[in-house]
Design a protein around this motif. Structure first.
Motif, PDB file in Angstrom:
ATOM      1  N   LYS A   2      39.619  28.497  40.869  1.00 22.79           N
ATOM      2  CA  LYS A   2      38.749  29.557  40.373  1.00 22.79           C
ATOM      3  C   LYS A   2      38.584  30.644  41.425  1.00 22.79           C
ATOM      4  CE  LYS A   2      33.904  30.260  39.096  1.00 22.79           C
ATOM      5  NZ  LYS A   2      32.616  29.583  38.830  1.00 22.79           N
ATOM      6  N   THR A   3      38.357  30.251  42.674  1.00 23.33           N
ATOM      7  CA  THR A   3      38.208  31.225  43.752  1.00 23.33           C
ATOM      8  C   THR A   3      39.454  32.092  43.862  1.00 23.33           C
ATOM      9  OG1 THR A   3      36.723  29.803  45.027  1.00 23.33           O
ATOM     10  CG2 THR A   3      37.923  31.497  46.248  1.00 23.33           C
ATOM     11  N   TYR A   4      40.610  31.458  43.810  1.00 24.85           N
ATOM     12  CA  TYR A   4      41.866  32.193  43.957  1.00 24.85           C
ATOM     13  C   TYR A   4      42.020  33.252  42.876  1.00 24.85           C
ATOM     14  CZ  TYR A   4      46.825  33.290  43.973  1.00 24.85           C
ATOM     15  OH  TYR A   4      48.010  33.971  43.998  1.00 24.85           O
ATOM     16  N   PHE A   5      41.898  32.838  41.609  1.00 23.36           N
ATOM     17  CA  PHE A   5      42.174  33.783  40.528  1.00 23.36           C
ATOM     18  C   PHE A   5      41.064  34.810  40.352  1.00 23.36           C
ATOM     19  CE2 PHE A   5      45.419  30.688  39.181  1.00 23.36           C
ATOM     20  CZ  PHE A   5      46.471  31.571  39.011  1.00 23.36           C
ATOM     21  N   LEU A   6      39.820  34.472  40.660  1.00 21.69           N
ATOM     22  CA  LEU A   6      38.758  35.474  40.591  1.00 21.69           C
ATOM     23  C   LEU A   6      39.033  36.629  41.548  1.00 21.69           C
ATOM     24  CD1 LEU A   6      35.430  33.428  40.294  1.00 21.69           C
ATOM     25  CD2 LEU A   6      36.269  35.139  38.688  1.00 21.69           C
ATOM     26  N   HIS A   7      39.393  36.307  42.778  1.00 19.58           N
ATOM     27  CA  HIS A   7      39.586  37.362  43.768  1.00 19.58           C
ATOM     28  C   HIS A   7      40.954  38.025  43.629  1.00 19.58           C
ATOM     29  CE1 HIS A   7      35.784  36.849  45.835  1.00 19.58           C
ATOM     30  NE2 HIS A   7      35.922  35.557  45.592  1.00 19.58           N
ATOM     31  N   ARG A   8      41.959  37.264  43.330  1.00 26.65           N
ATOM     32  CA  ARG A   8      43.277  37.846  43.043  1.00 26.65           C
ATOM     33  C   ARG A   8      43.164  38.879  41.938  1.00 26.65           C
ATOM     34  NH1 ARG A   8      46.882  37.050  38.823  1.00 26.65           N
ATOM     35  NH2 ARG A   8      49.096  36.670  39.248  1.00 26.65           N
ATOM     36  N   ASN A   9      42.471  38.502  40.849  1.00 29.78           N
ATOM     37  CA  ASN A   9      42.440  39.350  39.660  1.00 29.78           C
ATOM     38  C   ASN A   9      41.413  40.467  39.749  1.00 29.78           C
ATOM     39  OD1 ASN A   9      44.458  37.755  38.692  1.00 29.78           O
ATOM     40  ND2 ASN A   9      43.183  36.607  37.271  1.00 29.78           N
ATOM     41  N   ARG A  10      40.416  40.272  40.564  1.00 31.06           N
ATOM     42  CA  ARG A  10      39.482  41.378  40.806  1.00 31.06           C
ATOM     43  C   ARG A  10      40.238  42.559  41.403  1.00 31.06           C
ATOM     44  NH1 ARG A  10      35.061  41.157  45.641  1.00 31.06           N
ATOM     45  NH2 ARG A  10      34.256  43.280  45.498  1.00 31.06           N
ATOM     46  N   VAL A  11      41.074  42.295  42.406  1.00 27.06           N
ATOM     47  CA  VAL A  11      41.851  43.364  43.031  1.00 27.06           C
ATOM     48  C   VAL A  11      42.906  43.886  42.063  1.00 27.06           C
ATOM     49  CG1 VAL A  11      43.298  44.011  44.991  1.00 27.06           C
ATOM     50  CG2 VAL A  11      41.437  42.362  45.302  1.00 27.06           C
ATOM     51  N   LEU A  12      43.547  42.983  41.322  1.00 25.44           N
ATOM     52  CA  LEU A  12      44.556  43.398  40.348  1.00 25.44           C
ATOM     53  C   LEU A  12      43.938  44.315  39.290  1.00 25.44           C
ATOM     54  CD1 LEU A  12      47.371  43.230  39.078  1.00 25.44           C
ATOM     55  CD2 LEU A  12      46.669  41.090  37.964  1.00 25.44           C
ATOM     56  N   PHE A  13      42.748  43.969  38.805  1.00 23.25           N
ATOM     57  CA  PHE A  13      42.056  44.804  37.823  1.00 23.25           C
ATOM     58  C   PHE A  13      41.811  46.203  38.386  1.00 23.25           C
ATOM     59  CE2 PHE A  13      38.139  46.677  36.261  1.00 23.25           C
ATOM     60  CZ  PHE A  13      38.306  46.628  34.893  1.00 23.25           C
ATOM     61  N   MET A  14      41.369  46.283  39.621  1.00 26.27           N
ATOM     62  CA  MET A  14      41.109  47.585  40.227  1.00 26.27           C
ATOM     63  C   MET A  14      42.403  48.382  40.382  1.00 26.27           C
ATOM     64  SD  MET A  14      37.867  47.606  40.502  1.00 26.27           S
ATOM     65  CE  MET A  14      37.550  49.044  41.550  1.00 26.27           C
ATOM     66  N   ARG A  15      43.466  47.721  40.773  1.00 24.21           N
ATOM     67  CA  ARG A  15      44.757  48.411  40.904  1.00 24.21           C
ATOM     68  C   ARG A  15      45.237  48.959  39.574  1.00 24.21           C
ATOM     69  NH1 ARG A  15      48.366  43.881  42.710  1.00 24.21           N
ATOM     70  NH2 ARG A  15      49.979  45.432  42.283  1.00 24.21           N
ATOM     71  N   ARG A  16      44.967  48.218  38.499  1.00 23.65           N
ATOM     72  CA  ARG A  16      45.448  48.625  37.179  1.00 23.65           C
ATOM     73  C   ARG A  16      44.586  49.732  36.552  1.00 23.65           C
ATOM     74  NH1 ARG A  16      48.361  44.264  34.577  1.00 23.65           N
ATOM     75  NH2 ARG A  16      49.984  43.665  36.060  1.00 23.65           N
TER      76      ARG A  16
END
Length: 323
Positions: A234-248
């Motif tokens: 959960k920690t991995y994908f929350l933070h991975r995808n938080r940055v990915l969302f901002m990039r997108r």
């Protein structure tokens, strides 16, 4: 005789056939009868086909041998859906009376409606007040990449009664039309787990549609009222995808300021916090999740879980929970 458009209800199952059965029972109790129900089995250890065939013969069961994640599982269900509307529902949810009807009716009264979620509540306990889980969301802030859930943890005293526009639908229950899907496309499977519906809502808005919450439609969602210790996946994908969302979804100066906030505040703060707590696995997951966005081709064990039965089922935790 009133003509009702067909609604395809799609849910994802992972080793929880009994829980999924409770959802299916609540769908059967809906007075809205123009439904088809699609259950996507996301790589369960035991094949649940005999269970569903015996107890729910009306269900269309699609079995994936691999765990496709939240978006992947639901998108697989879409390939077999024939409705005018698609209702994505977590398998740990229960629909209340009139839920599907009220959600579809909103599409008739709001011309630019793109996606809508019902009011989500925690299942009521005996002799206790009903507690709201979701009544909408705020937009993700450009600086921090965070937002909040409206109404979360509040006693349900009728404060949420009428449909309103909101920033994002909730992945535990959301209705979208075929027309909108044709314009905006399905959820992005690059996220695998967390943030995919937030990204989807941004794309739906850019396609010219609005996002709503309809409190007159209610779903009970069995998410724990207490926050359990955050697991590494959960920690991995929350933070991975938080940055990915901002990039997108952000560009230029806004994205640059977010990167500064991330690297100068978020990363040091969380490294110190996790190190002091002795949560070495979560610390590794956090750093790998951030690193993935800058070195996406570099393999790690969490990305390898995408092709295995990692236990990822559905949206049981709000996307905006962060360390």
């Amino acid at each position: 005789m009133i003509h009702r458009p067909l609604v395809s209800v799609i849910t994802v199952n992972f080793n929880q056939a009994e829980a999924t059965g409770a959802l299916l029972d609540s769908i059967r109790r809906q007075e809205y009868d123009a439904v088809e129900v699609i259950v996507v089995d996301n790589g369960s250890v035991d094949d649940p086909a005999p269970f569903f065939a015996a107890r729910y013969p009306e269900v269309i069961l699609i079995r994936s041998e691999n765990n496709l994640g939240f978006a992947g599982g639901n998108n697989l269900g879409l390939q077999h859906a024939s409705g005018r509307y698609f209702f994505f529902v977590n398998n740990d949810a229960e629909l209340t009376t009139g839920c599907i009807a009220r959600l579809t009716e909103l599409f008739q009264s709001v011309p630019d409606l793109g996606i809508v979620s019902p009011l989500l509540c925690f299942p009521p306990e005996p002799n206790s007040d009903t507690v709201v889980q979701y009544a909408g969301m705020t937009r993700v802030a450009a600086l921090t990449g965070r937002n909040r859930i409206i109404g979360e943890g509040e006693k349900d005293s009728g404060q949420f009664q009428w449909p309103v526009q909101t920033a994002y639908a909730h992945g535990a229950a959301m209705l979208v039309s075929r027309k909108v899907l044709e314009h905006a496309g399905p959820m992005d499977e690059a996220y695998f787990l967390y943030y995919e519906e937030l990204d989807w809502c941004e794309r739906i808005r850019r396609a010219g549609y609005s996002v709503w919450v309809e409190p007159r439609a209610r779903v009970y969602h069995r998410e724990s009222l207490t926050v359990n210790k955050t697991g590494a996946l959960k920690t991995y994908f929350l933070h991975r995808n938080r940055v990915l969302f901002m990039r997108r979804n952000f560009r230029g100066l806004q994205l640059g300021v977010f990167y500064l906030f991330l690297l100068l505040l978020t990363v040091p703060k969380n490294v110190i916090k996790l190190w002091r707590r002795g949560e070495t696995e979560n610390l590794e997951a956090f750093l790998l999740g951030i690193r993935w966005n800058f070195f996406p081709g570099k393999p790690n064990r969490f990305e390898n879980m995408r092709s295995t039965n990692s236990g990822v089922l559905a949206k049981n935790t709000p996307d905006m929970v962060h360390l």
